[in-house]
Design a protein around this motif. Structure first.
Motif, PDB file in Angstrom:
ATOM      1  N   THR A 278      -3.486  19.287  -6.415  1.00 37.48           N
ATOM      2  CA  THR A 278      -3.759  18.685  -7.727  1.00 37.48           C
ATOM      3  C   THR A 278      -3.800  17.167  -7.635  1.00 37.48           C
ATOM      4  N   LEU A 279      -2.628  16.555  -7.480  1.00 39.70           N
ATOM      5  CA  LEU A 279      -2.568  15.098  -7.517  1.00 39.70           C
ATOM      6  C   LEU A 279      -3.363  14.448  -6.387  1.00 39.70           C
ATOM      7  N   ALA A 280      -3.158  14.947  -5.163  1.00 38.16           N
ATOM      8  CA  ALA A 280      -3.846  14.326  -4.028  1.00 38.16           C
ATOM      9  C   ALA A 280      -5.356  14.454  -4.165  1.00 38.16           C
ATOM     10  N   GLN A 281      -5.824  15.642  -4.590  1.00 40.00           N
ATOM     11  CA  GLN A 281      -7.259  15.815  -4.781  1.00 40.00           C
ATOM     12  C   GLN A 281      -7.772  14.920  -5.904  1.00 40.00           C
ATOM     13  N   GLY A 282      -6.978  14.789  -6.963  1.00 38.47           N
ATOM     14  CA  GLY A 282      -7.389  13.922  -8.060  1.00 38.47           C
ATOM     15  C   GLY A 282      -7.491  12.475  -7.640  1.00 38.47           C
ATOM     16  N   PHE A 283      -6.482  12.017  -6.885  1.00 35.49           N
ATOM     17  CA  PHE A 283      -6.524  10.632  -6.418  1.00 35.49           C
ATOM     18  C   PHE A 283      -7.707  10.408  -5.476  1.00 35.49           C
ATOM     19  N   ALA A 284      -7.984  11.405  -4.620  1.00 36.95           N
ATOM     20  CA  ALA A 284      -9.146  11.276  -3.733  1.00 36.95           C
ATOM     21  C   ALA A 284     -10.440  11.161  -4.549  1.00 36.95           C
ATOM     22  N   SER A 285     -10.541  11.955  -5.633  1.00 39.45           N
ATOM     23  CA  SER A 285     -11.727  11.866  -6.489  1.00 39.45           C
ATOM     24  C   SER A 285     -11.820  10.498  -7.157  1.00 39.45           C
ATOM     25  N   ILE A 286     -10.681   9.992  -7.600  1.00 37.61           N
ATOM     26  CA  ILE A 286     -10.673   8.673  -8.243  1.00 37.61           C
ATOM     27  C   ILE A 286     -11.153   7.589  -7.273  1.00 37.61           C
ATOM     28  N   ILE A 287     -10.709   7.672  -6.032  1.00 35.17           N
ATOM     29  CA  ILE A 287     -11.126   6.677  -5.032  1.00 35.17           C
ATOM     30  C   ILE A 287     -12.636   6.735  -4.806  1.00 35.17           C
ATOM     31  N   VAL A 288     -13.165   7.977  -4.625  1.00 40.68           N
ATOM     32  CA  VAL A 288     -14.609   8.128  -4.386  1.00 40.68           C
ATOM     33  C   VAL A 288     -15.404   7.631  -5.594  1.00 40.68           C
ATOM     34  N   LEU A 289     -14.939   8.020  -6.800  1.00 42.08           N
ATOM     35  CA  LEU A 289     -15.656   7.603  -8.009  1.00 42.08           C
ATOM     36  C   LEU A 289     -15.577   6.095  -8.219  1.00 42.08           C
TER      37      LEU A 289
ATOM     38  N   CYS B 281     -22.689   4.019 -13.712  1.00 42.68           N
ATOM     39  CA  CYS B 281     -21.363   3.420 -13.549  1.00 42.68           C
ATOM     40  C   CYS B 281     -20.454   3.834 -14.696  1.00 42.68           C
ATOM     41  N   ASP B 282     -21.006   3.864 -15.921  1.00 44.69           N
ATOM     42  CA  ASP B 282     -20.215   4.259 -17.083  1.00 44.69           C
ATOM     43  C   ASP B 282     -19.763   5.712 -16.965  1.00 44.69           C
ATOM     44  N   GLN B 283     -20.628   6.604 -16.503  1.00 45.76           N
ATOM     45  CA  GLN B 283     -20.259   8.006 -16.316  1.00 45.76           C
ATOM     46  C   GLN B 283     -19.152   8.152 -15.278  1.00 45.76           C
ATOM     47  N   GLN B 284     -19.260   7.380 -14.214  1.00 47.15           N
ATOM     48  CA  GLN B 284     -18.241   7.458 -13.168  1.00 47.15           C
ATOM     49  C   GLN B 284     -16.897   6.922 -13.650  1.00 47.15           C
ATOM     50  N   LEU B 285     -16.945   5.893 -14.488  1.00 45.37           N
ATOM     51  CA  LEU B 285     -15.695   5.386 -15.056  1.00 45.37           C
ATOM     52  C   LEU B 285     -15.064   6.416 -15.993  1.00 45.37           C
ATOM     53  N   LEU B 286     -15.908   7.125 -16.753  1.00 40.77           N
ATOM     54  CA  LEU B 286     -15.390   8.193 -17.602  1.00 40.77           C
ATOM     55  C   LEU B 286     -14.754   9.307 -16.768  1.00 40.77           C
ATOM     56  N   SER B 287     -15.405   9.611 -15.637  1.00 36.94           N
ATOM     57  CA  SER B 287     -14.841  10.628 -14.741  1.00 36.94           C
ATOM     58  C   SER B 287     -13.509  10.165 -14.172  1.00 36.94           C
ATOM     59  N   ILE B 288     -13.422   8.873 -13.841  1.00 33.28           N
ATOM     60  CA  ILE B 288     -12.156   8.332 -13.334  1.00 33.28           C
ATOM     61  C   ILE B 288     -11.061   8.488 -14.389  1.00 33.28           C
TER      62      ILE B 288
ATOM     63  N   GLU C 250     -15.290   3.793  -5.882  1.00 32.63           N
ATOM     64  CA  GLU C 250     -16.189   3.136  -4.920  1.00 32.63           C
ATOM     65  C   GLU C 250     -17.646   3.268  -5.350  1.00 32.63           C
ATOM     66  N   ALA C 251     -18.012   4.470  -5.875  1.00 28.49           N
ATOM     67  CA  ALA C 251     -19.392   4.656  -6.339  1.00 28.49           C
ATOM     68  C   ALA C 251     -19.681   3.788  -7.562  1.00 28.49           C
ATOM     69  N   ALA C 252     -18.708   3.696  -8.477  1.00 30.92           N
ATOM     70  CA  ALA C 252     -18.905   2.862  -9.663  1.00 30.92           C
ATOM     71  C   ALA C 252     -19.046   1.401  -9.289  1.00 30.92           C
ATOM     72  N   ARG C 253     -18.291   0.960  -8.326  1.00 31.67           N
ATOM     73  CA  ARG C 253     -18.382  -0.434  -7.882  1.00 31.67           C
ATOM     74  C   ARG C 253     -19.764  -0.719  -7.293  1.00 31.67           C
TER      75      ARG C 253
ATOM     76  N   ILE D 201     -22.365  -0.793 -10.279  1.00 31.41           N
ATOM     77  CA  ILE D 201     -22.091  -1.624 -11.446  1.00 31.41           C
ATOM     78  C   ILE D 201     -23.210  -2.629 -11.718  1.00 31.41           C
ATOM     79  N   ALA D 202     -23.849  -3.082 -10.662  1.00 30.63           N
ATOM     80  CA  ALA D 202     -24.885  -4.107 -10.855  1.00 30.63           C
ATOM     81  C   ALA D 202     -26.280  -3.514 -10.980  1.00 30.63           C
ATOM     82  N   THR D 203     -26.474  -2.273 -10.553  1.00 31.13           N
ATOM     83  CA  THR D 203     -27.821  -1.691 -10.502  1.00 31.13           C
ATOM     84  C   THR D 203     -28.031  -0.560 -11.500  1.00 31.13           C
ATOM     85  N   ASP D 204     -26.971   0.191 -11.828  1.00 25.43           N
ATOM     86  CA  ASP D 204     -27.129   1.362 -12.708  1.00 25.43           C
ATOM     87  C   ASP D 204     -25.921   1.433 -13.632  1.00 25.43           C
ATOM     88  N   ALA D 205     -26.008   0.738 -14.753  1.00 21.12           N
ATOM     89  CA  ALA D 205     -24.868   0.645 -15.671  1.00 21.12           C
ATOM     90  C   ALA D 205     -24.518   2.004 -16.270  1.00 21.12           C
ATOM     91  N   GLU D 206     -25.542   2.826 -16.557  1.00 21.37           N
ATOM     92  CA  GLU D 206     -25.273   4.139 -17.154  1.00 21.37           C
ATOM     93  C   GLU D 206     -24.502   5.032 -16.186  1.00 21.37           C
TER      94      GLU D 206
END
Length: 394
Positions: free
Chosen positions: A209-220, A235-242, A222-225, A228-233
């Protein structure tokens, strides 16, 4: 170490006293009383009076062993005096002395006192029998010799029995001590085993649970970062997922510390639960997922086990497989429920895989009498098959 008498010990002691009493009455009191029935009036009355007195004293000691007046040692002294009186009246009472010998070893406290008091009884028996005739005529009579031999034999047998009983009691106490030590060690082992099992359960829950969630947060993150400059929409979805993943991790953390229901899984059918997880996986990774999810009814424990196996398999696909397509099939068979998860990724050598995730899945399924089969080879993708038998279901 003093031990409280057990029910079996009290029963055995009661039976011994019963048989000892019967033997003493039938072989000691009654024959001696019968021997004086034809004697002179004075001798008969004195003899019957002494026998009645000692019988009454015996009954008091046997039924009231803790009375403050007639203690067992006092009874034995009176018994010795009565033996002397009966021996004097009858001219000898070796048989009565022999039948009464067990009393000296039953009621006296310790073998030394038994030897002394039984010796007093033998002396009064010999003294009473020879008092009227004189020592020169009666000292070596058969009655006196038989009394002396009986005393010697009783001392030898009594000491042997006392030693045997002492050794048996010591052995019993030793076994009782060893049993207590073994029970304590067993309880400590069970406690340690329970603590180890609980640690393993918590570690498995954290990993799933926690470890998998934290791993997802890290991946999301990094993808949002990156977006952030090229695809704001995006990035917003990934932040919501985080944010959503963080909230789920928070809920799981509350479950682990005991401030929320233990399942930590939203209510619903297995298919609905897995579909929510797969939708999140597609949203976070962009991979293609094909599903065949039967509407299977099962208990909460089984539903959680199937969900955790799915989450672990998807996490492995995300981290290691480099796959483009994932297939998930949930089927109900007469023998049980099967969950199959496949991917077209790079695969791996199963015998060389010793990760905590696979071990955790196997243990989780084993608790439900289930099984996990993993098939994979380099370049050919991976197939994970979880099976839980029907007899695990409600």
């Amino acid at each position: 170490m003093n031990q409280r008498p057990q029910p079996d010990d009290r029963h055995a002691s009661g039976m011994f006293h019963l048989w000892n009493t019967i033997s003493w009455v039938l072989l000691g009191l009654l024959p001696t009383a019968g021997a004086v029935l034809d004697a002179q009036e004075a001798k008969k009355y004195w003899s019957l009076g002494l026998l009645s007195l000692i019988a009454l004293c015996y009954a008091i000691v046997l039924t009231l062993p803790r009375n403050p007046v007639l203690r067992p040692e006092v009874f034995l002294v009176l018994l010795s005096l009565v033996m002397g009186g009966i021996s004097y009246l009858l001219g000898g009472s070796a048989a009565f002395y022999v039948v009464s010998l067990p009393h000296f070893w039953v009621f006296a406290r310790g073998p030394r006192l038994s030897i002394v008091l039984s010796g007093v009884g033998a002396a009064t028996t010999v003294f009473g029998g020879t008092l009227r005739q004189g020592w020169s005529h009666q000292f070596l009579s058969g009655n006196n010799v038989f009394t002396a031999l009986a005393y010697a034999a009783a001392v030898a047998l009594g000491l042997w029995l006392h030693r045997f009983i002492a050794q048996n009691n010591a052995r019993t106490e030793q076994l009782a001590t060893e049993l207590e030590d073994t029970q304590r060690e067993l309880a400590e082992a069970h406690q340690r085993q329970g603590a180890v099992a609980e640690r393993e359960r918590i570690a498995r829950e954290i990993h799933d649970t926690l470890a998998q969630g934290f791993a997802s947060i890290i991946v999301l993150a990094e993808a949002a970062r990156s977006a952030i400059a090229t695809d704001a929409e995006k990035c917003d979805q990934q932040l919501l997922s985080i944010a959503r993943t963080a909230r789920e991790n928070f809920a799981e953390a509350r479950v682990l510390v005991g401030s929320a229901p233990r399942s930590g899984v939203a209510a619903g059918s297995v298919a609905m639960t897995l579909r929510r997880t797969l939708d999140r996986f597609v949203q976070d990774t962009g991979l293609t997922v094909t599903t065949e999810l039967a509407d299977v009814t099962c208990d909460q424990t089984t539903r959680i086990a199937l969900l955790r196996c799915t989450q672990e398999s998807l996490a492995n696909v995300r981290k290691h497989a480099a796959a483009t397509t994932v297939g998930v099939v949930l089927t109900r068979y007469p023998h049980g429920i099967e969950l199959e998860i496949t991917d077209d990724g790079r695969g791996f050598v199963v015998d060389e895989a010793d990760g905590f995730g696979l071990v955790g899945m196997r243990k989780r399924l084993a608790e439900l009498d289930g099984d996990l089969a993993v098939t994979s080879s380099l370049g050919d993708g991976t197939r994970v098959l979880a099976m839980i038998p029907t007899n695990s279901q409600d």
